[in-house]
Motif scaffolding. Structure first.
Motif, PDB file in Angstrom:
ATOM      1  N   TYR A  91     -48.927   9.800 -13.888  1.00 44.14           N
ATOM      2  CA  TYR A  91     -49.166   9.973 -15.321  1.00 44.14           C
ATOM      3  C   TYR A  91     -50.085   8.855 -15.790  1.00 44.14           C
ATOM      4  N   ARG A  92     -51.211   9.220 -16.411  1.00 41.23           N
ATOM      5  CA  ARG A  92     -52.239   8.250 -16.726  1.00 41.23           C
ATOM      6  C   ARG A  92     -52.363   7.922 -18.213  1.00 41.23           C
ATOM      7  N   GLY A  93     -52.104   8.893 -19.086  1.00 35.73           N
ATOM      8  CA  GLY A  93     -52.354   8.671 -20.499  1.00 35.73           C
ATOM      9  C   GLY A  93     -53.830   8.860 -20.822  1.00 35.73           C
ATOM     10  N   GLU A  94     -54.194   8.642 -22.077  1.00 34.82           N
ATOM     11  CA  GLU A  94     -55.563   8.913 -22.531  1.00 34.82           C
ATOM     12  C   GLU A  94     -56.586   7.995 -21.880  1.00 34.82           C
ATOM     13  N   MET A  95     -56.259   6.698 -21.717  1.00 30.24           N
ATOM     14  CA  MET A  95     -57.211   5.725 -21.168  1.00 30.24           C
ATOM     15  C   MET A  95     -56.794   5.217 -19.795  1.00 30.24           C
ATOM     16  N   LEU A 102     -56.390  -2.767  -8.511  1.00 30.70           N
ATOM     17  CA  LEU A 102     -56.411  -4.088  -9.143  1.00 30.70           C
ATOM     18  C   LEU A 102     -55.631  -4.044 -10.448  1.00 30.70           C
ATOM     19  N   PRO A 103     -55.187  -5.205 -10.925  1.00 31.75           N
ATOM     20  CA  PRO A 103     -54.430  -5.223 -12.185  1.00 31.75           C
ATOM     21  C   PRO A 103     -55.340  -5.028 -13.386  1.00 31.75           C
ATOM     22  N   GLY A 104     -54.873  -4.260 -14.352  1.00 28.15           N
ATOM     23  CA  GLY A 104     -55.644  -4.094 -15.577  1.00 28.15           C
ATOM     24  C   GLY A 104     -55.898  -2.638 -15.914  1.00 28.15           C
ATOM     25  N   ILE A 105     -56.706  -2.422 -16.944  1.00 26.71           N
ATOM     26  CA  ILE A 105     -57.051  -1.079 -17.398  1.00 26.71           C
ATOM     27  C   ILE A 105     -58.347  -0.660 -16.721  1.00 26.71           C
ATOM     28  N   SER A 108     -46.003  -1.080 -15.009  1.00 28.67           N
ATOM     29  CA  SER A 108     -45.259   0.035 -14.445  1.00 28.67           C
ATOM     30  C   SER A 108     -46.212   1.195 -14.195  1.00 28.67           C
ATOM     31  N   ALA A 109     -45.750   2.135 -13.398  1.00 27.88           N
ATOM     32  CA  ALA A 109     -46.499   3.367 -13.157  1.00 27.88           C
ATOM     33  C   ALA A 109     -45.494   4.500 -13.045  1.00 27.88           C
ATOM     34  N   SER A 116     -54.089   3.966 -19.120  1.00 28.45           N
ATOM     35  CA  SER A 116     -53.357   2.715 -19.333  1.00 28.45           C
ATOM     36  C   SER A 116     -51.864   2.943 -19.514  1.00 28.45           C
ATOM     37  N   ALA A 117     -51.387   4.167 -19.253  1.00 26.40           N
ATOM     38  CA  ALA A 117     -49.946   4.418 -19.342  1.00 26.40           C
ATOM     39  C   ALA A 117     -49.210   3.486 -18.393  1.00 26.40           C
TER      40      ALA A 117
END
Length: 385
Positions: free
Chosen positions: A230-234, A149-152, A221-222, A236-237
């Motif tokens: 690649y995800r990042g800390e939350m 789904l869209p979002g964090i 983007s992903a 949210s990358a």
């Protein structure tokens, strides 16, 4: 080595063997050992476990060439199925995905206006039940549910932290859906699961540094780096849609002004169009452009320019070898892909990076999120099994 580390290594080895058989079948035990560097004894133990559990079988084929012949291993395709779910603003797609990432069956369901999170979750459960019954799917073969789904999203907890498009905040989607269905649930951002699907089954096969961009009801983007999301800390990358391009610009649904997506996404385009005349759908807007209505031409050309700028920014920041353009604007209107690529190559890609990457359309198109969500669920199952 601590027992926890030993257990983790065993699970990783098991998943590695399973993935090799899945992607290189039929294959011998010796070939698996050679590819992985594991001892023949370890490979045989894992293979025998997977055979006993009904995931693999010894085929009638044997290895070719000189020397001792080896029996080749193959997959039992129907032994593992998963449910893939895509949630969007106005609809949800639900499908059953097999071990090879093939969509066995699927359906699209319209969402009600202003539908609550609780009602949406209930409808996912109902849709799964309908799909399983209609297509006579053996429930015991379903290992889990994946939702994109869209979002964090806190993918570890299955928590929707914030989704502007859905209007959700801190929704415990995984826990609630598991309570309704009994299946383990994996939840992730839609573009991340789509990138996973493209990497395994679509346009990103063979790529080591892939950027997937989505242009539709949102902009995002992903990134896939060396085969991993690649995800990042939350997690949210890649949320490039909410980068600021004009602090004095239009108000975004997220509450900030001047977000990039306000120049590109479908709701913003329709809002701008309705300042000129009533336009209900994005199809009507593109029809006005094709008819030569100057306001529609300018509005869409501005969106195309910002799409090309988005590609350039992603390329400058991440230096990918492949860029995949996806989303409703790309898939509904094929000319958008061609025009964005042309703008990138002629004007917007920083000159030293021109030719450093290849453009791709999404190989899986509208099925990408459902397939990626299903594969995410399978990966979670085999990692924990």
């Amino acid at each position: 080595m601590k027992k926890h580390d030993q257990d983790f290594m065993k699970r990783q080895n098991r998943l590695t063997v399973f993935e090799i058989v899945k992607n290189s079948r039929p294959i011998s035990r010796a070939a698996i050992a050679k590819q992985t560097g594991m001892s023949p004894t370890t490979v045989s133990r894992i293979v025998n476990e997977l055979i006993e559990e009904g995931y693999l079988f010894e085929s009638d084929q044997v290895s070719e060439g000189l020397g001792r012949k080896s029996t080749l291993l193959d997959m039992v395709n129907g032994s593992v199925l998963s449910v893939g779910v895509e949630l969007d603003v106005a609809h949800m797609n639900v499908g059953i995905v097999d071990l090879q990432g093939q969509l066995v069956c699927g359906s699209r369901f319209d969402k009600e206006p202003d539908e609550s999170a609780e009602r949406t979750i209930e409808r996912i459960g109902e849709a799964i039940g309908e799909l399983v019954e209609l297509n006579r799917i053996e429930r015991s073969h379903i290992v889990g549910i994946g939702v994109g789904l869209p979002g964090i999203v806190n993918n570890g907890k299955g928590l929707v932290v914030f989704s502007v498009q859905l209007g959700w905040k801190n929704v415990a989607l995984a826990d609630r859906l598991k309570a309704l269905t009994g299946y383990d649930v994996a939840v992730d951002n839609e573009l991340k699961v789509k990138a996973l699907a493209e990497h395994l089954k679509g346009a990103a096969i063979g790529s080591t540094h892939t950027a997937l961009l989505g242009f539709g009801h949102g902009v995002g983007s992903a990134l896939i780096l060396e085969g991993e999301i690649y995800r990042g800390e939350m997690n949210s990358a890649g949320e490039i849609g909410h980068t600021t391009v004009d602090p004095n610009g239009m108000m975004c649904e997220c509450g900030k002004t001047g977000c990039l997506q306000t120049y590109i996404n479908i709701s913003s385009l329709l809002s701008e169009a309705n300042r000129i005349r009533p336009v209900k759908t994005i199809e009507e807007l593109f029809e006005a452009r094709r008819a030569g209505e100057q306001w529609a031409v300018q509005l869409i050309e501005r969106a195309l320019m910002y799409m090309a700028i988005t590609v350039n920014n992603i390329v400058c920041m991440n230096n990918p070898d492949s860029v995949i353009l996806s989303g409703e604007l790309i898939e509904k209107f094929p000319e958008v892909y061609d025009e964005v690529e042309k703008l990138c190559n002629s004007r917007f890609i920083w000159e030293p990076l021109r030719g450093s990457f290849t453009f791709h359309r999404s190989g899986l198109k509208e099925q990408g999120v459902v397939i990626g969500s299903g594969l995410l669920s399978q990966n979670r199952f085999f990692a924990l099994a």
